[in-house]
Motif scaffolding. Structure first.
Motif, PDB file in Angstrom:
ATOM      1  N   LEU A  70      43.593  60.522  22.438  1.00  0.00           N
ATOM      2  CA  LEU A  70      43.896  59.931  23.744  1.00  0.00           C
ATOM      3  C   LEU A  70      45.184  60.532  24.273  1.00  0.00           C
ATOM      4  CD1 LEU A  70      43.329  57.593  25.863  1.00  0.00           C
ATOM      5  CD2 LEU A  70      44.727  56.133  24.384  1.00  0.00           C
ATOM      6  N   LEU A  71      45.184  60.952  25.528  1.00  0.00           N
ATOM      7  CA  LEU A  71      46.395  61.460  26.178  1.00  0.00           C
ATOM      8  C   LEU A  71      47.047  60.334  26.979  1.00  0.00           C
ATOM      9  CD1 LEU A  71      45.096  64.892  27.514  1.00  0.00           C
ATOM     10  CD2 LEU A  71      46.840  64.564  25.745  1.00  0.00           C
ATOM     11  N   GLN A  72      48.334  60.103  26.735  1.00  0.00           N
ATOM     12  CA  GLN A  72      49.091  59.110  27.504  1.00  0.00           C
ATOM     13  C   GLN A  72      50.045  59.853  28.426  1.00  0.00           C
ATOM     14  OE1 GLN A  72      51.006  55.982  25.262  1.00  0.00           O
ATOM     15  NE2 GLN A  72      52.560  55.668  26.836  1.00  0.00           N
ATOM     16  N   LEU A  73      49.869  59.671  29.723  1.00  0.00           N
ATOM     17  CA  LEU A  73      50.703  60.346  30.722  1.00  0.00           C
ATOM     18  C   LEU A  73      51.762  59.376  31.196  1.00  0.00           C
ATOM     19  CD1 LEU A  73      47.828  62.102  32.715  1.00  0.00           C
ATOM     20  CD2 LEU A  73      49.010  62.875  30.631  1.00  0.00           C
ATOM     21  N   HIS A  74      53.016  59.701  30.902  1.00  0.00           N
ATOM     22  CA  HIS A  74      54.083  58.741  31.150  1.00  0.00           C
ATOM     23  C   HIS A  74      55.115  59.244  32.155  1.00  0.00           C
ATOM     24  CE1 HIS A  74      55.190  54.855  29.074  1.00  0.00           C
ATOM     25  NE2 HIS A  74      56.180  54.991  29.929  1.00  0.00           N
ATOM     26  N   GLY A  75      54.699  60.196  32.978  1.00  0.00           N
ATOM     27  CA  GLY A  75      55.633  60.733  33.960  1.00  0.00           C
ATOM     28  C   GLY A  75      55.266  60.344  35.377  1.00  0.00           C
ATOM     29  N   ARG A  76      55.486  61.281  36.301  1.00  0.00           N
ATOM     30  CA  ARG A  76      55.196  61.038  37.719  1.00  0.00           C
ATOM     31  C   ARG A  76      53.868  61.683  38.128  1.00  0.00           C
ATOM     32  NH1 ARG A  76      59.712  59.217  40.501  1.00  0.00           N
ATOM     33  NH2 ARG A  76      61.670  59.274  39.324  1.00  0.00           N
ATOM     34  N   GLU A  77      52.981  61.845  37.175  1.00  0.00           N
ATOM     35  CA  GLU A  77      51.691  62.474  37.477  1.00  0.00           C
ATOM     36  C   GLU A  77      50.967  61.697  38.582  1.00  0.00           C
ATOM     37  OE1 GLU A  77      52.698  62.901  33.100  1.00  0.00           O
ATOM     38  OE2 GLU A  77      52.454  61.190  34.450  1.00  0.00           O
ATOM     39  N   SER A  78      50.457  62.415  39.551  1.00  0.00           N
ATOM     40  CA  SER A  78      49.698  61.800  40.640  1.00  0.00           C
ATOM     41  C   SER A  78      48.301  61.431  40.145  1.00  0.00           C
ATOM     42  CB  SER A  78      49.577  62.768  41.813  1.00  0.00           C
ATOM     43  OG  SER A  78      48.769  63.873  41.428  1.00  0.00           O
ATOM     44  N   PRO A  79      47.589  60.571  40.880  1.00  0.00           N
ATOM     45  CA  PRO A  79      46.192  60.312  40.506  1.00  0.00           C
ATOM     46  C   PRO A  79      45.360  61.594  40.436  1.00  0.00           C
ATOM     47  CG  PRO A  79      46.943  58.636  42.039  1.00  0.00           C
ATOM     48  CD  PRO A  79      48.034  59.673  41.969  1.00  0.00           C
ATOM     49  N   GLU A  80      45.634  62.532  41.330  1.00  0.00           N
ATOM     50  CA  GLU A  80      44.891  63.787  41.321  1.00  0.00           C
ATOM     51  C   GLU A  80      45.175  64.579  40.041  1.00  0.00           C
ATOM     52  OE1 GLU A  80      45.203  62.074  45.179  1.00  0.00           O
ATOM     53  OE2 GLU A  80      46.838  62.712  43.836  1.00  0.00           O
ATOM     54  N   ALA A 126      49.774  50.780  42.998  1.00  0.00           N
ATOM     55  CA  ALA A 126      49.618  52.039  42.255  1.00  0.00           C
ATOM     56  C   ALA A 126      48.686  51.864  41.066  1.00  0.00           C
ATOM     57  CB  ALA A 126      50.982  52.549  41.791  1.00  0.00           C
ATOM     58  N   ILE A 127      48.660  50.652  40.502  1.00  0.00           N
ATOM     59  CA  ILE A 127      47.799  50.412  39.349  1.00  0.00           C
ATOM     60  C   ILE A 127      46.343  50.602  39.726  1.00  0.00           C
ATOM     61  CG2 ILE A 127      47.103  48.702  37.633  1.00  0.00           C
ATOM     62  CD1 ILE A 127      49.885  47.474  37.864  1.00  0.00           C
ATOM     63  N   ASP A 128      45.966  50.108  40.911  1.00  0.00           N
ATOM     64  CA  ASP A 128      44.591  50.295  41.372  1.00  0.00           C
ATOM     65  C   ASP A 128      44.262  51.769  41.564  1.00  0.00           C
ATOM     66  OD1 ASP A 128      43.383  47.615  41.736  1.00  0.00           O
ATOM     67  OD2 ASP A 128      45.088  47.318  43.060  1.00  0.00           O
ATOM     68  N   SER A 129      45.196  52.514  42.128  1.00  0.00           N
ATOM     69  CA  SER A 129      44.956  53.941  42.374  1.00  0.00           C
ATOM     70  C   SER A 129      44.723  54.693  41.065  1.00  0.00           C
ATOM     71  CB  SER A 129      46.140  54.553  43.122  1.00  0.00           C
ATOM     72  OG  SER A 129      46.309  53.943  44.388  1.00  0.00           O
ATOM     73  N   TYR A 130      45.581  54.447  40.092  1.00  0.00           N
ATOM     74  CA  TYR A 130      45.432  55.139  38.812  1.00  0.00           C
ATOM     75  C   TYR A 130      44.230  54.609  38.033  1.00  0.00           C
ATOM     76  CZ  TYR A 130      49.922  57.504  39.361  1.00  0.00           C
ATOM     77  OH  TYR A 130      50.935  58.310  39.800  1.00  0.00           O
ATOM     78  N   GLY A 131      43.909  53.344  38.218  1.00  0.00           N
ATOM     79  CA  GLY A 131      42.788  52.759  37.505  1.00  0.00           C
ATOM     80  C   GLY A 131      41.458  53.378  37.863  1.00  0.00           C
ATOM     81  N   ARG A 132      41.396  54.029  39.009  1.00  0.00           N
ATOM     82  CA  ARG A 132      40.145  54.659  39.426  1.00  0.00           C
ATOM     83  C   ARG A 132      39.949  56.049  38.830  1.00  0.00           C
ATOM     84  NH1 ARG A 132      41.258  51.530  44.169  1.00  0.00           N
ATOM     85  NH2 ARG A 132      42.639  53.115  45.061  1.00  0.00           N
ATOM     86  N   VAL A 133      41.000  56.618  38.227  1.00  0.00           N
ATOM     87  CA  VAL A 133      40.875  57.972  37.676  1.00  0.00           C
ATOM     88  C   VAL A 133      41.192  58.041  36.187  1.00  0.00           C
ATOM     89  CG1 VAL A 133      41.315  59.138  39.869  1.00  0.00           C
ATOM     90  CG2 VAL A 133      43.255  58.522  38.402  1.00  0.00           C
TER      91      VAL A 133
END
Length: 218
Positions: free
Chosen positions: A85-95, A122-129
């Motif tokens: 599993l990759l955990q992205l903990h920076g400012r990565e955009s949803p894209e 923002a949680i909803d935005s990231y939750g879709r990707v």
């Protein structure tokens, strides 16, 4: 990801030595996190993480925490360490999250910092990707690290919230407060790093065991 037996799944993050890793596995951790971020006291070199990963039993997920990593940096990690599993903990955009998920073919968990209601969209935005979300306390202003700061947020912000994918609660959790955090939020997954350390980057096996026991209601 709600476990069938109703128990809470625990992630111990920032592991750097075998004693802590074995304590986490034996106590029933579901996820083990390795931090690949040189500014963090929990940073591990790729070779060190590869050695540790060899002793992780099947069924326990190995997580690579990165912060705004490039594709080349992710390639270097994944070519040597058997990550689940990759955990992205920076400012990565949803894209960017979506691109990483597609390019590397691994599930992705995106960390989202929360300080107030304005951070929830923002949680909803990231939750879709993303495949999972890590709902963490937003780093204090001027903090050197995006997470692992031992800071909690108002848990009422996530009560009875429903997002497009499973989520994990993080931020300021300790053996003393994790049971209450689970009770208040209904979280079925929790993450801890600094809350089980005796010094920055130095995990305490006894605190790891106590945290997992408390999280699981024992």
């Amino acid at each position: 990801m709600k476990p069938a037996d109703g128990s809470v799944r625990v992630k111990i993050c920032g592991l750097r030595d075998m004693d802590a890793l074995q304590a986490a596995v034996e106590a029933g951790a579901a996820y083990l996190g390795f931090v690949f971020y040189p500014r963090s006291p929990r940073h591990v070199e790729v070779e060190q993480a590869a050695r540790l990963a060899l002793d992780v039993p099947v069924g326990v997920a190995k997580v690579a925490l990165t912060v705004d990593a490039s594709d080349d940096e992710l390639d270097a990690i994944l070519s040597s360490v058997p990550i689940d599993l990759l955990q992205l903990h920076g400012r990565e955009s949803p894209e960017r999250v979506a691109r990483i998920r597609e390019r590397f073919g691994l599930p992705v968990m995106k960390a989202v910092g929360v300080a107030g209601p304005e951070d929830l969209p923002a949680i909803d935005s990231y939750g879709r990707v993303a495949d999972q979300l890590l709902i963490d306390a937003k780093a204090p202003k001027g903090a050197a690290l995006p997470g692992g700061n031992g800071v909690a947020f108002d848990w009422k912000l996530v009560v009875r919230k429903y997002w497009p994918c499973p989520w994990m609660l993080a931020g300021g959790l300790t053996p003393e407060n994790v049971a209450e955090a689970v009770r208040q939020t209904g979280a079925r997954q929790v993450d801890v790093s600094s809350g089980v350390e005796r010094a920055p980057g130095v995990k305490d096996p006894d605190l790891i065991r106590a945290f997992i026991t408390a999280a699981k209601g024992g």
